[in-house]
Design a protein around this motif. Structure first.
Motif, PDB file in Angstrom:
ATOM      1  N   LEU A   1      -2.825  -3.964   1.092  1.00 30.66           N
ATOM      2  CA  LEU A   1      -2.060  -5.197   1.231  1.00 30.66           C
ATOM      3  C   LEU A   1      -1.587  -5.711  -0.132  1.00 30.66           C
ATOM      4  O   LEU A   1      -0.439  -6.154  -0.278  1.00 30.66           O
ATOM      5  CB  LEU A   1      -2.916  -6.254   1.926  1.00 30.66           C
TER       6      LEU A   1
ATOM      7  N   TYR B   1       1.366  -3.635  -1.306  1.00 28.29           N
ATOM      8  CA  TYR B   1       2.602  -3.957  -0.604  1.00 28.29           C
ATOM      9  C   TYR B   1       3.139  -5.329  -1.017  1.00 28.29           C
ATOM     10  O   TYR B   1       4.355  -5.529  -1.116  1.00 28.29           O
ATOM     11  CB  TYR B   1       2.396  -3.900   0.911  1.00 28.29           C
ATOM     12  N   LEU B   2       2.261  -6.274  -1.237  1.00 32.49           N
ATOM     13  CA  LEU B   2       2.701  -7.592  -1.698  1.00 32.49           C
ATOM     14  C   LEU B   2       3.335  -7.495  -3.090  1.00 32.49           C
ATOM     15  O   LEU B   2       4.345  -8.152  -3.373  1.00 32.49           O
ATOM     16  CB  LEU B   2       1.520  -8.560  -1.719  1.00 32.49           C
TER      17      LEU B   2
ATOM     18  N   LEU C   1       6.703  -5.927  -2.619  1.00 36.22           N
ATOM     19  CA  LEU C   1       7.601  -6.903  -2.018  1.00 36.22           C
ATOM     20  C   LEU C   1       8.094  -7.907  -3.050  1.00 36.22           C
ATOM     21  O   LEU C   1       9.285  -8.247  -3.090  1.00 36.22           O
ATOM     22  CB  LEU C   1       6.894  -7.620  -0.867  1.00 36.22           C
TER      23      LEU C   1
END
Length: 273
Positions: A7, A10-11, A14
């Motif tokens: 996570l 991916y953050l 992003l």
């Protein structure tokens, strides 16, 4: 714990995508707004209604942005062709021809990459001025029309990886040096040549410093200079400026969509070869 790490990755990606793509999104959204909409609404709000007035003003009004696009296309096309031709010939000479001091000349030539571009701007400007080429098409083109050290280096390394047996077989069939280059080396080097074509197009399309110095007025200014001039010429009309940046982005975006597979391959070649 693994899902937390995933996570977090991916953050992070992003956030990087938002920072990278945010300016482009802001430019495109602003380009389709009126000045009143831009002043009264959030910068990232959707245009309501969409308007093409900014693009119409750029291409048909006194901004003469259409001419700047034409100049940039002409300059980029000529420089891409010239740089590729001269770089291919130089790389072939350094990779396959035997002459006294070849390696010394190559490394001295390559060492010019260490010289900051700003250092040679004044001498180049004086040379072009003395030759009567200031604010002319040839003044824009000539300083960059010959072989590029970076392109010559990449091509030389690629040419040296081509099996010598192919060259020897061609010579046994009566081929001269030019025949070997055109019929053997160049066809086998299409990936690296395509890579350099893309790199050269992008670098010349985005060139700003030299055109800004050598040109004056609207006759021979490219899109980079024309876009920068809009800020003062139109008193900070940001919708018009963003329309200009959007138009300048379109050819490069089209190039990416057409050659996206080649661009990925070019990253692998320039990074790992």
């Amino acid at each position: 714990m693994k899902w937390i790490r995933t996570l977090a990755i991916y953050l992070f990606l992003l956030a990087g995508a938002v920072v990278t793509l945010g300016p482009f999104l802001l430019s495109i959204l602003t380009a389709f707004k009126t000045s009143g909409q831009f002043a009264q609404t959030n910068a990232l709000s959707w245009p309501d209604p969409f308007t093409l007035d900014n693009f119409t003003e750029l291409l048909t009004g006194r901004a003469e942005f259409g001419r700047a696009i034409g100049v940039t296309l002409l300059v980029a096309a000529l420089l891409v062709a010239a740089q590729l031709v001269f770089s291919i010939m130089a790389a072939y000479a350094f990779a396959r021809l035997e002459f006294a001091g070849r390696d010394i000349v190559f490394w001295v030539y390559l060492s010019t990459l260490m010289i900051p571009a700003i250092v040679i701007v004044v001498p180049l400007y004086l040379m072009m001025t003395e030759a009567g080429l200031r604010n002319t098409f040839w003044g824009l083109v000539l300083p960059f029309a010959f072989a590029s050290p970076y392109a010559t280096f990449l091509l030389r390394e690629y040419f040296r990886g081509i099996p010598q047996e192919l060259v020897d077989a061609a010579r046994l069939d009566g081929a001269n040096a030019l025949d070997v280059l055109v019929e053997i080396i160049v066809p086998l080097s299409r990936p690296i040549i395509a890579t350099l074509l893309l790199i050269t197009v992008v670098s010349q399309w985005n060139n700003f410093l030299w055109p800004r110095i050598i040109t004056s007025g609207n006759t021979w200014r490219p899109v980079t200079v024309a876009t920068a001039s809009l800020q003062s010429q139109y008193n900070g009309n940001w919708t018009l400026v963003m329309a200009a940046t959007t138009l300048a982005l379109v050819p490069l975006l089209a190039l990416f969509l057409i050659f996206q597979k080649q661009i990925v391959r070019s990253i692998a070649i320039t990074s790992f070869r």
